[in-house]
Design a protein around this motif. Structure first.
Motif, PDB file in Angstrom:
ATOM      1  N   ALA A   1     -14.506   2.677   4.134  1.00 15.89           N
ATOM      2  CA  ALA A   1     -14.221   1.390   4.768  1.00 15.89           C
ATOM      3  C   ALA A   1     -13.551   0.539   3.700  1.00 15.89           C
ATOM      4  O   ALA A   1     -14.161   0.231   2.674  1.00 15.89           O
ATOM      5  CB  ALA A   1     -15.505   0.729   5.249  1.00 15.89           C
ATOM      6  N   CYS A   2     -12.278   0.190   3.932  1.00 17.54           N
ATOM      7  CA  CYS A   2     -11.534  -0.538   2.901  1.00 17.54           C
ATOM      8  C   CYS A   2     -11.361  -1.999   3.299  1.00 17.54           C
ATOM      9  O   CYS A   2     -10.791  -2.301   4.349  1.00 17.54           O
ATOM     10  CB  CYS A   2     -10.176   0.115   2.661  1.00 17.54           C
ATOM     11  SG  CYS A   2      -9.302  -0.695   1.304  1.00 17.54           S
ATOM     12  N   HIS A   3     -11.869  -2.869   2.424  1.00 17.82           N
ATOM     13  CA  HIS A   3     -11.849  -4.313   2.685  1.00 17.82           C
ATOM     14  C   HIS A   3     -10.712  -5.003   1.938  1.00 17.82           C
ATOM     15  O   HIS A   3     -10.775  -6.217   1.737  1.00 17.82           O
ATOM     16  CB  HIS A   3     -13.188  -4.931   2.263  1.00 17.82           C
ATOM     17  CG  HIS A   3     -14.371  -4.389   3.014  1.00 17.82           C
ATOM     18  ND1 HIS A   3     -15.026  -5.109   3.991  1.00 17.82           N
ATOM     19  CD2 HIS A   3     -15.008  -3.198   2.935  1.00 17.82           C
ATOM     20  CE1 HIS A   3     -16.030  -4.381   4.475  1.00 17.82           C
ATOM     21  NE2 HIS A   3     -16.050  -3.227   3.846  1.00 17.82           N
ATOM     22  N   CYS A   4      -9.707  -4.255   1.496  1.00 21.13           N
ATOM     23  CA  CYS A   4      -8.624  -4.902   0.751  1.00 21.13           C
ATOM     24  C   CYS A   4      -7.779  -5.757   1.697  1.00 21.13           C
ATOM     25  O   CYS A   4      -7.808  -5.588   2.916  1.00 21.13           O
ATOM     26  CB  CYS A   4      -7.767  -3.870   0.014  1.00 21.13           C
ATOM     27  SG  CYS A   4      -6.480  -3.085   0.999  1.00 21.13           S
ATOM     28  N   ARG A   5      -7.031  -6.680   1.114  1.00 21.19           N
ATOM     29  CA  ARG A   5      -6.240  -7.608   1.937  1.00 21.19           C
ATOM     30  C   ARG A   5      -5.193  -6.891   2.780  1.00 21.19           C
ATOM     31  O   ARG A   5      -4.933  -7.288   3.920  1.00 21.19           O
ATOM     32  CB  ARG A   5      -5.558  -8.643   1.033  1.00 21.19           C
ATOM     33  CG  ARG A   5      -6.523  -9.639   0.410  1.00 21.19           C
ATOM     34  CD  ARG A   5      -6.934 -10.719   1.409  1.00 21.19           C
ATOM     35  NE  ARG A   5      -7.773 -11.726   0.779  1.00 21.19           N
ATOM     36  CZ  ARG A   5      -8.979 -12.090   1.216  1.00 21.19           C
ATOM     37  NH1 ARG A   5      -9.507 -11.525   2.286  1.00 21.19           N
ATOM     38  NH2 ARG A   5      -9.647 -13.013   0.588  1.00 21.19           N
ATOM     39  N   ASP A   6      -4.584  -5.837   2.218  1.00 20.78           N
ATOM     40  CA  ASP A   6      -3.593  -5.092   2.996  1.00 20.78           C
ATOM     41  C   ASP A   6      -4.229  -4.505   4.255  1.00 20.78           C
ATOM     42  O   ASP A   6      -3.658  -4.588   5.342  1.00 20.78           O
ATOM     43  CB  ASP A   6      -2.978  -3.956   2.166  1.00 20.78           C
ATOM     44  CG  ASP A   6      -1.949  -4.456   1.164  1.00 20.78           C
ATOM     45  OD1 ASP A   6      -1.426  -5.569   1.363  1.00 20.78           O
ATOM     46  OD2 ASP A   6      -1.684  -3.735   0.195  1.00 20.78           O
ATOM     47  N   CYS A   7      -5.410  -3.913   4.106  1.00 23.39           N
ATOM     48  CA  CYS A   7      -6.069  -3.304   5.271  1.00 23.39           C
ATOM     49  C   CYS A   7      -6.463  -4.380   6.279  1.00 23.39           C
ATOM     50  O   CYS A   7      -6.399  -4.155   7.485  1.00 23.39           O
ATOM     51  CB  CYS A   7      -7.279  -2.482   4.841  1.00 23.39           C
ATOM     52  SG  CYS A   7      -6.800  -0.915   4.077  1.00 23.39           S
ATOM     53  N   GLN A   8      -6.866  -5.549   5.782  1.00 20.81           N
ATOM     54  CA  GLN A   8      -7.193  -6.633   6.706  1.00 20.81           C
ATOM     55  C   GLN A   8      -5.959  -7.047   7.501  1.00 20.81           C
ATOM     56  O   GLN A   8      -6.010  -7.225   8.720  1.00 20.81           O
ATOM     57  CB  GLN A   8      -7.787  -7.819   5.941  1.00 20.81           C
ATOM     58  CG  GLN A   8      -9.185  -7.504   5.416  1.00 20.81           C
ATOM     59  CD  GLN A   8      -9.711  -8.550   4.445  1.00 20.81           C
ATOM     60  OE1 GLN A   8      -8.952  -9.360   3.916  1.00 20.81           O
ATOM     61  NE2 GLN A   8     -11.013  -8.522   4.211  1.00 20.81           N
TER      62      GLN A   8
ATOM     63  N   ARG B   1      -0.379   7.267   4.004  1.00 15.23           N
ATOM     64  CA  ARG B   1      -0.347   8.217   2.884  1.00 15.23           C
ATOM     65  C   ARG B   1      -0.174   7.396   1.607  1.00 15.23           C
ATOM     66  O   ARG B   1       0.808   6.671   1.458  1.00 15.23           O
ATOM     67  CB  ARG B   1       0.827   9.185   3.060  1.00 15.23           C
ATOM     68  CG  ARG B   1       0.917  10.268   1.990  1.00 15.23           C
ATOM     69  CD  ARG B   1       2.245  11.001   2.063  1.00 15.23           C
ATOM     70  NE  ARG B   1       2.417  11.786   3.286  1.00 15.23           N
ATOM     71  CZ  ARG B   1       1.981  13.043   3.444  1.00 15.23           C
ATOM     72  NH1 ARG B   1       1.378  13.648   2.450  1.00 15.23           N
ATOM     73  NH2 ARG B   1       2.177  13.683   4.573  1.00 15.23           N
ATOM     74  N   TYR B   2      -1.129   7.524   0.714  1.00 16.50           N
ATOM     75  CA  TYR B   2      -1.070   6.819  -0.571  1.00 16.50           C
ATOM     76  C   TYR B   2      -0.506   7.773  -1.611  1.00 16.50           C
ATOM     77  O   TYR B   2      -1.087   8.833  -1.845  1.00 16.50           O
ATOM     78  CB  TYR B   2      -2.465   6.364  -1.009  1.00 16.50           C
ATOM     79  CG  TYR B   2      -3.040   5.241  -0.192  1.00 16.50           C
ATOM     80  CD1 TYR B   2      -2.975   3.929  -0.640  1.00 16.50           C
ATOM     81  CD2 TYR B   2      -3.657   5.497   1.028  1.00 16.50           C
ATOM     82  CE1 TYR B   2      -3.512   2.895   0.102  1.00 16.50           C
ATOM     83  CE2 TYR B   2      -4.192   4.465   1.782  1.00 16.50           C
ATOM     84  CZ  TYR B   2      -4.117   3.175   1.310  1.00 16.50           C
ATOM     85  OH  TYR B   2      -4.648   2.153   2.062  1.00 16.50           O
ATOM     86  N   HIS B   3       0.619   7.397  -2.222  1.00 18.66           N
ATOM     87  CA  HIS B   3       1.252   8.321  -3.154  1.00 18.66           C
ATOM     88  C   HIS B   3       0.455   8.506  -4.432  1.00 18.66           C
ATOM     89  O   HIS B   3       0.667   9.458  -5.174  1.00 18.66           O
ATOM     90  CB  HIS B   3       2.688   7.881  -3.434  1.00 18.66           C
ATOM     91  CG  HIS B   3       3.567   8.057  -2.239  1.00 18.66           C
ATOM     92  ND1 HIS B   3       4.532   9.030  -2.148  1.00 18.66           N
ATOM     93  CD2 HIS B   3       3.572   7.409  -1.045  1.00 18.66           C
ATOM     94  CE1 HIS B   3       5.105   8.973  -0.955  1.00 18.66           C
ATOM     95  NE2 HIS B   3       4.554   7.990  -0.271  1.00 18.66           N
TER      96      HIS B   3
HETATM   97 ZN   LIG Z   1      -7.285  -1.148   1.900  1.00 20.14          ZN
END
Ligand SMILES: [Zn+2]
Ligand SMILES: [Zn+2]
Length: 157
Positions: A25-32, A85-87
């Motif tokens: 579960a990613c709470h980073c701003r990009d994911c938000q 996809r994260y490089h």
């Molecule tokens: Zn994220």
């Protein structure tokens, strides 16, 4: 495990033919921003176990916090983001959005990451590991998943 999912307009369908390596579960701003919600539920899985349907998603590129690019795959018709996809990630892996599964209740986060930008009204469940940023895989991943990733990296080499 044989989970199916797709976008909101149902043009794009996919099937997961293996269980997740891990569910972040990613709470980073990009994911938000990308989800419009408090966090993204990312199923980390080898790309070969994401079996696409007839129509392939389109993609666009962002620069991730790591400095390495991040490709987001989405439906060209309805705009639903299906996976990324994260490089910076080793091997050939995708991060499938669990909310696009037909049965999103089939998975739950193993770990919460980037909680430094977690929304303050959200309380995380007790007993689930949580990290301000990212963790080291050895700290969290079961041995079986680490072995699968090792094999995936070897196949790429
Ligand atoms: Zn994220
Ligand atoms: Zn669609």
């Amino acid at each position: 495990m044989n989970l199916e999912g797709g976008c909101a307009c149902r043009a794009i369908r996919y099937r997961l033919t293996a269980s997740p390596l891990i569910v972040n579960a990613c709470h980073c701003r990009d994911c938000q921003r990308l989800t419009g919600g408090p966090f993204a539920i990312n199923i980390w899985i080898e790309a070969k176990f994401v079996e696409p349907g007839r129509i392939a998603p389109k993609s666009f590129r962002l620069s991730a916090g790591s400095g390495k690019p991040l490709d987001i795959f989405f439906c060209d018709t309805c705009g639903t983001a299906l996976w990324s996809r994260y490089h910076i990630v080793p091997g050939d892996c995708l991060f499938v959005r669990a909310g696009t599964l037909d049965t999103p209740e089939a998975v739950k986060p193993d770990v919460h990451i980037f909680t430094r930008s977690k929304l303050p009204w959200l309380t995380l469940p007790e007993g689930v590991p949580a990290f301000e940023t990212m963790y080291k895989l050895d700290e969290i991943w079961p041995a079986e998943s680490r072995e699968r990733l090792r094999r995936n990296r070897a196949e790429q080499a």
